[in-house]
Design a protein around this motif. Structure first.
Motif, mmCIF file in Angstrom:
data_model
loop_
_atom_site.group_PDB
_atom_site.id
_atom_site.type_symbol
_atom_site.label_atom_id
_atom_site.label_comp_id
_atom_site.label_asym_id
_atom_site.label_seq_id
_atom_site.Cartn_x
_atom_site.Cartn_y
_atom_site.Cartn_z
ATOM 1 N N LYS A 30 0.822 -1.210 0.000
ATOM 2 C CA LYS A 30 0.000 0.000 0.000
ATOM 3 C C LYS A 30 0.860 1.266 0.000
ATOM 4 O O LYS A 30 0.567 2.232 -0.710
ATOM 5 C CB LYS A 30 -0.921 -0.016 1.218
ATOM 6 C CG LYS A 30 -2.027 1.030 1.143
ATOM 7 C CD LYS A 30 -3.018 0.814 2.258
ATOM 8 C CE LYS A 30 -4.179 1.796 2.122
ATOM 9 N NZ LYS A 30 -5.180 1.610 3.191
ATOM 10 N N MET A 33 2.157 1.733 -3.374
ATOM 11 C CA MET A 33 1.059 2.162 -4.240
ATOM 12 C C MET A 33 0.892 3.672 -4.206
ATOM 13 O O MET A 33 0.766 4.326 -5.236
ATOM 14 C CB MET A 33 -0.242 1.501 -3.772
ATOM 15 C CG MET A 33 -0.830 0.514 -4.754
ATOM 16 S SD MET A 33 -2.175 -0.428 -4.016
ATOM 17 C CE MET A 33 -3.139 0.825 -3.257
ATOM 18 N N ARG A 37 1.760 6.287 -7.321
ATOM 19 C CA ARG A 37 0.386 6.203 -7.797
ATOM 20 C C ARG A 37 0.247 6.703 -9.237
ATOM 21 O O ARG A 37 -0.442 6.095 -10.056
ATOM 22 C CB ARG A 37 -0.536 6.998 -6.874
ATOM 23 C CG ARG A 37 -2.010 6.764 -7.183
ATOM 24 C CD ARG A 37 -2.927 7.340 -6.119
ATOM 25 N NE ARG A 37 -4.281 6.840 -6.308
ATOM 26 C CZ ARG A 37 -4.750 5.697 -5.820
ATOM 27 N NH1 ARG A 37 -3.945 4.939 -5.111
ATOM 28 N NH2 ARG A 37 -5.991 5.318 -6.036
ATOM 29 N N CYS A 40 1.436 4.141 -11.690
ATOM 30 C CA CYS A 40 0.530 3.003 -11.793
ATOM 31 C C CYS A 40 -0.762 3.378 -12.515
ATOM 32 O O CYS A 40 -1.322 2.570 -13.257
ATOM 33 C CB CYS A 40 0.216 2.459 -10.406
ATOM 34 S SG CYS A 40 1.669 1.848 -9.515
ATOM 35 N N LEU A 78 0.388 -4.140 -8.436
ATOM 36 C CA LEU A 78 0.127 -2.704 -8.471
ATOM 37 C C LEU A 78 -0.787 -2.354 -9.643
ATOM 38 O O LEU A 78 -1.689 -1.521 -9.511
ATOM 39 C CB LEU A 78 1.452 -1.941 -8.591
ATOM 40 C CG LEU A 78 2.355 -1.962 -7.359
ATOM 41 C CD1 LEU A 78 3.701 -1.335 -7.686
ATOM 42 C CD2 LEU A 78 1.707 -1.230 -6.203
ATOM 43 N N VAL A 82 -4.391 -0.501 -8.520
ATOM 44 C CA VAL A 82 -4.555 0.940 -8.702
ATOM 45 C C VAL A 82 -5.497 1.206 -9.864
ATOM 46 O O VAL A 82 -5.255 0.743 -10.983
ATOM 47 C CB VAL A 82 -3.189 1.619 -8.972
ATOM 48 C CG1 VAL A 82 -3.381 3.111 -9.195
ATOM 49 C CG2 VAL A 82 -2.250 1.371 -7.805
#
Length: 378
Positions: A30, A33, A37, A40, A78, A82
């Protein structure tokens, strides 16, 4: 690629699907992630995420901290977890570069232009020897050189030798022109400096330059084949080490093949001018320019420029040392150049300069171009 809505994660499926939360109080993925972000959200496949993670220093060993065996497995999770965001039109469906036969034919013809212009100029000058005056012959040579340079510029602006925006150094062309100019005049200049000059007209050696111009087309195809096969190996790899181990022999094979072709072209060009030349320095320069361009294309313009600048510096320092050695008490500074030239001729100076720079770039390329992030398409 359209991304799937919220369904259970299955690693084998390429569409994004969120996974069930991990057991335990901590979800190590997480944090990653949130940190990456944007990467992703905009990735069109897990491979792009894997390459981006590697560019940020996440290795297969580091992936173990996130409970994955390698970066590719981590990238798949991922990609699944996401949600996607809208991407610019055409990005997700863009075909692999240079797949179109018409496109290949177009950049192949452009790559042949420098060699064709140089060959035509050499033939015209040879046929008109003793017919045209010095001014007319100079005009023919200048027009041929201009057409060859324009053709080279077209090759560098499109096709496999083209570097994307942001992957380019403005200083690199300056160093490249210096190195090409030394091919024509450098040996004659150094010879005159060593003999007490410079004085009188300089003799030029156009044969190596003709061979290098003819080698532009093989260089374009070598760059194209290297990129295509590297992307195929990336698609078939399941670990960063596996990909690196597969790309290194590909890089060495590409450079070795180009060197063989270049040597043959330099030999043929030398025969056209009567033979007797030593193409070692021109061959070293050709390999140096190819490696510099490969690094620039794949996002490493700074080391490429540094290698070219180092070769230029050595070529400039050699006659400067000889001139400095004429000053009282400084004769020893010219001794290294005198020793090298006495052992192998004036051509040894550019051979050492370009050869050492090419070796340095090859060592750097072995590391840089074996990274997955060097082969993602922008």
């Amino acid at each position: 690629m359209a991304r799937a809505p919220e369904i259970a994660h299955t690693p084998a499926v390429s569409a994004r699907k969120p996974t069930v939360a991990r057991r335990g109080p901590i979800d190590p993925v997480k944090t990653l992630m949130h940190r990456h972000r944007e990467l992703c959200e905009r990735a069109v496949d897990p491979l792009e995420i894997a390459a981006g993670l590697e560019a940020h220093g996440v290795t297969d060993r580091a992936a173990a901290r996130y409970r994955h065996r390698d970066v590719f497995s981590l990238a798949e999770e991922l990609y699944a977890r996401v949600p996607a965001v809208a991407v610019e039109p055409g990005r997700a469906t863009a075909p692999a570069p240079m797949r179109d036969i018409e496109t290949r034919a177009a950049w192949s013809l452009r790559a042949l232009l420098p060699g064709a212009a140089s060959t035509a100029t050499a033939v015209v000058l040879k046929l008109t020897d003793g017919v045209l005056g010095g001014g007319a012959r100079l005009t023919v040579a200048l027009v041929g050189a201009l057409v060859a340079l324009l053709g080279l510029g077209l090759c560098l602006r499109s096709g496999p030798l083209h570097a994307a925006e942001g992957r380019y150094s403005a200083a690199a062309p300056v160093y490249g022109y210096w190195l090409l100019g030394y091919v024509l005049y450098g040996d004659a200049l150094l010879d005159q400096v060593l003999s007490g000059g410079p004085e009188g007209p300089w003799a030029i050696t156009p044969a190596p330059l003709l061979g290098l111009a003819l080698a532009v087309a093989p260089a374009a195809w070598c760059a194209h084949l290297f990129s295509v096969h590297a992307q195929r190996k990336l698609a078939g790899s399941r670990a960063l080490e596996e990909f690196a181990a597969a790309v290194r022999p590909l890089l060495f094979g590409t450079v070795a093949f180009f060197l063989c072709v270049l040597t043959g072209l330099l030999y043929l060009a030398d025969l056209g001018y009567g033979g007797g030349g030593a193409p070692v320095a021109a061959a070293a320069l050709g390999v140096l320019l190819l490696l510099a361009r490969l690094l620039t294309i794949h996002g490493f313009p700074e080391p490429a420029t540094t290698g070219l600048a180092a070769a230029c510096a050595v070529e400039a320092v050699a006659p400067a040392l000889v001139l400095a050695g004429r000053l009282p008490g400084l004769h020893f500074v010219a001794r290294p150049v005198d020793t090298v030239v006495a052992a192998a001729g004036t051509g040894a100076v550019p051979a050492i300069a370009c050869g050492a720079a090419a070796l340095g770039l090859l060592i750097h390329a072995t590391v840089a171009l074996s990274r997955a992030s060097a082969h993602t398409r922008g």
